[in-house]
Design an enzyme around this catalytic site. Structure first.
Site, PDB file in Angstrom:
ATOM      1  N   ASP A  67      71.453  14.605  76.933  1.00 10.05           N
ATOM      2  CA  ASP A  67      70.317  14.447  77.787  1.00 10.05           C
ATOM      3  C   ASP A  67      70.809  14.928  79.156  1.00 10.05           C
ATOM      4  OD1 ASP A  67      67.441  14.067  79.075  1.00 10.05           O
ATOM      5  OD2 ASP A  67      67.154  13.273  76.913  1.00 10.05           O
ATOM      6  N   HIS A 130      65.125  12.386  83.281  1.00  9.12           N
ATOM      7  CA  HIS A 130      64.495  12.615  81.849  1.00  9.12           C
ATOM      8  C   HIS A 130      65.660  11.794  81.025  1.00  9.12           C
ATOM      9  CE1 HIS A 130      64.036  14.840  78.213  1.00  9.12           C
ATOM     10  NE2 HIS A 130      62.906  15.207  78.714  1.00  9.12           N
ATOM     11  N   SER A 350      59.828  15.205  74.116  1.00 14.39           N
ATOM     12  CA  SER A 350      61.025  14.434  74.645  1.00 14.39           C
ATOM     13  C   SER A 350      60.748  12.714  74.556  1.00 14.39           C
ATOM     14  CB  SER A 350      61.270  14.907  75.921  1.00 14.39           C
ATOM     15  OG  SER A 350      61.999  15.902  75.927  1.00 14.39           O
TER      16      SER A 350
END
Length: 564
Positions: A67, A130, A350
């Site tokens: 990520d 994220h 996600s």
């Protein structure tokens, strides 16, 4: 060495292709990210029979996340009460010495600096947020008084709160390069991770992930955020768990109240302290006045879960004979860690992907000898196909969602840890399937990293793979039956008997042989055949199901049927 990355002109690639060691050259494309109540919603916290009790919250399992990195010092990485990582861990932490601990055991960046990216991209620090969100969703520690601007207050925790986290930074400023991801995948496998969580839409990762499952590593991937149009599902290789997104039963209620007394219900995460519910004129049409009334966080919303509108749908464009996505899980308004503030509420596949990564870690802890395919089968065959009202799971138009939206259904964590039977696969079982897709020897060899001669193998069709779901095509003007064989492994009680139940839509008939499966020991295997035949003239896509039922278990396989 199994491969390398280089900046080459087309002519240089052509020259390389004449070398006797050359297999394939793949362009390194840019891919995009797929952007705390869920432990209760999924039944993990139940005091007597919750999944956390049976798996010790994933203690000792290592989850690797590809990520945007991690946020050092975030409370979700607190290691209070955590044991050291297992001896097999070979990874490293490229953060300051105090940033990594027994929770966050690894942090590396695989972003290659090429003059266009800032040098800060070479550190594992999460500049986006994220990666912090996905890693804390999968395995974040317990954090009290978590909230976002007063919304969703409570204790935040990941799905496997005692699992270890290893972060591999492969994305920077929403860009993720294919060669960086492949390098990180190989490194994660060599480091000793048990589960890889991949919240990026990137189909060409098939090569790196096949190497991972060959080493016993489970892979959970995002299905993509390109729904609700059909045929846009990503990460659809059969050795991956492809995860779509669903809602939970928590909503953040707000209403627009019109001057004529009519009220329109919706949701809002914006509640300025200075705002008063005073009637104000609308810009259009100017003759109405209106106000917004915030009701706050509400629980137990009926008709949940349902499928998020953005969640990518099948059928797969590459392997339409394999039903994708495989599963759906919570991916709307998920509270988890963030970099610029303690927590954030985000939506996307996600977010659903690390939910399944954490659940897979719990299953791995409870059943350390299970293969990635067995864990995947356990998740799929125990999935729920109804919502909290007992009706079918709905789509964004409040209609029953089809198989290309839900796959096997919504993850049922409490059942997945004890599935009764599993459809198992070894890495070698995928080779006849790959040959059956029409790939040449060099392509299959590059993928499997072993010499393969398809001419010496008996190739199989996509539908013949020992997969937990079934996809079949029945031709027009043909009453000839289509038959597949499946093999199940007993992972429940040593002595158990299962009877078959098949539900078929109008226009299709199916028969199963044998109709009962009797087991005398654990890990015993039994095979059965299922035959399909058209019994009507309709066309289109329809669905059915196959269930093996014992006194304790229901082992369900969805059946996708294409009537040409």
């Amino acid at each position: 060495m199994t491969g390398f990355a280089a900046r080459l002109t087309p002519r240089e690639v052509e020259a390389l292709s004449t070398m006797d060691w050359f297999l394939h050259a793949y362009p390194s494309r840019v891919y995009r990210l797929q952007t705390t109540h869920t432990p209760e919603f999924l039944g993990l916290r139940l005091p007597s029979h919750g999944m956390w009790n049976e798996s010790n919250m994933g203690e000792g399992i290592i989850i690797g996340l590809l990520d945007t990195g991690v946020t050092p010092g975030h409370p979700s990485y607190d290691d209070h009460g955590m044991p050291p990582p297992p001896a097999k861990w070979k990874g490293r932490c490229d953060l300051n010495a105090s940033a990594c601990n027994n929770k966050l055991i690894g942090a590396r960046s695989f972003i290659s600096y090429d003059g266009r990216k800032r040098r800060s991209a070479s550190t594992p620090v999460d500049e986006d947020g994220h990666g912090t969100h996905t890693s804390s969703t999968a395995a974040g520690a317990f954090v009290k008084r978590a909230n976002v601007n007063g919304f969703a207050p409570g204790v935040a925790a990941g799905m496997a709160p005692r699992a270890h986290i290893a972060a591999y930074k492969v994305c920077h400023e929403d860009s993720c390069m294919g060669h960086d991801m492949l390098a990180a995948l190989d490194a994660a496998v060599d480091d000793g991770v048990d589960v890889i969580s991949f919240s990026i839409a990137a189909d060409p990762i098939a090569q790196g992930t096949f190497n991972a499952i060959s080493k016993g590593v489970f892979i959970s991937c995002s299905a993509g955020n390109e729904g609700p149009d059909p045929g846009l599902v990503n990460n659809d290789a059969p050795w991956l768990l492809t995860v779509g997104a669903s809602t939970t039963d928590r909503v953040f209620l707000a209403s627009v109240k019109l001057g004529n007394g009519r009220k329109l219900d919706g949701e809002s995460l914006h509640r300025p302290l200075s705002f008063k519910p005073k009637m104000l004129p609308l810009v259009y049409p100017g003759f109405v006045t209106a106000t917004i009334i915030n009701h706050g966080t509400a629980m137990h919303r009926p008709h949940s879960p349902d499928v998020a509108s953005f969640s990518s749908r099948g059928p797969s464009q590459i392997t339409p004979g394999i039903l994708k996505p495989d599963i759906i899980g919570p991916g709307v308004n998920i509270l988890a860690g963030w970099n610029s503030q303690a927590f954030a509420l985000l939506s996307g596949t996600s977010m659903s992907c690390p939910h399944l990564s954490g659940i897979a870690a719990l299953i791995k802890k409870a059943h350390p000898g299970w293969s990635p395919a067995a864990i995947k089968s356990a998740i799929m065959t125990t999935a729920s196909v109804t919502d909290n009202t007992g009706g079918p799971i709905l789509d964004e138009q409040h209609r029953p969602a089809d198989l290309f939206a839900v796959g096997a259904g919504h993850v049922n964590a409490r059942q997945a840890i004890d599935p009764g039977l599993v459809y198992d696969l070894t890495p070698e079982d995928y080779v006849p399937y790959l040959c059956g897709l029409g790939y040449n020897d060099s392509a299959v060899s590059a993928l499997t990293r072993k010499p393969v001669r398809c001419s010496s193998l008996k190739s199989i069709s996509q539908g013949e793979l020992n997969y937990p779901s079934i996809s079949v095509t029945l031709q027009a003007n043909s009453w000839k039956s289509v038959s597949y064989t499946r093999t199940v492994t007993n992972v429940g009680k040593p002595t158990s008997i299962y009877a078959v139940k098949v539900d078929m839509p109008k226009g299709v008939s199916a028969s199963v042989t044998p109709t009962t499966l009797s087991f005398e020991k654990v890990n015993q295997k039994k095979s059965f055949s299922i035959s399909f035949r058209r019994s009507g003239g309709r066309s289109g896509r329809v669905g059915g199901q196959l269930r093996w039922v014992s006194r304790k278990h229901v082992v369900r396989s969805p059946i996708s049927i294409r009537l040409k």
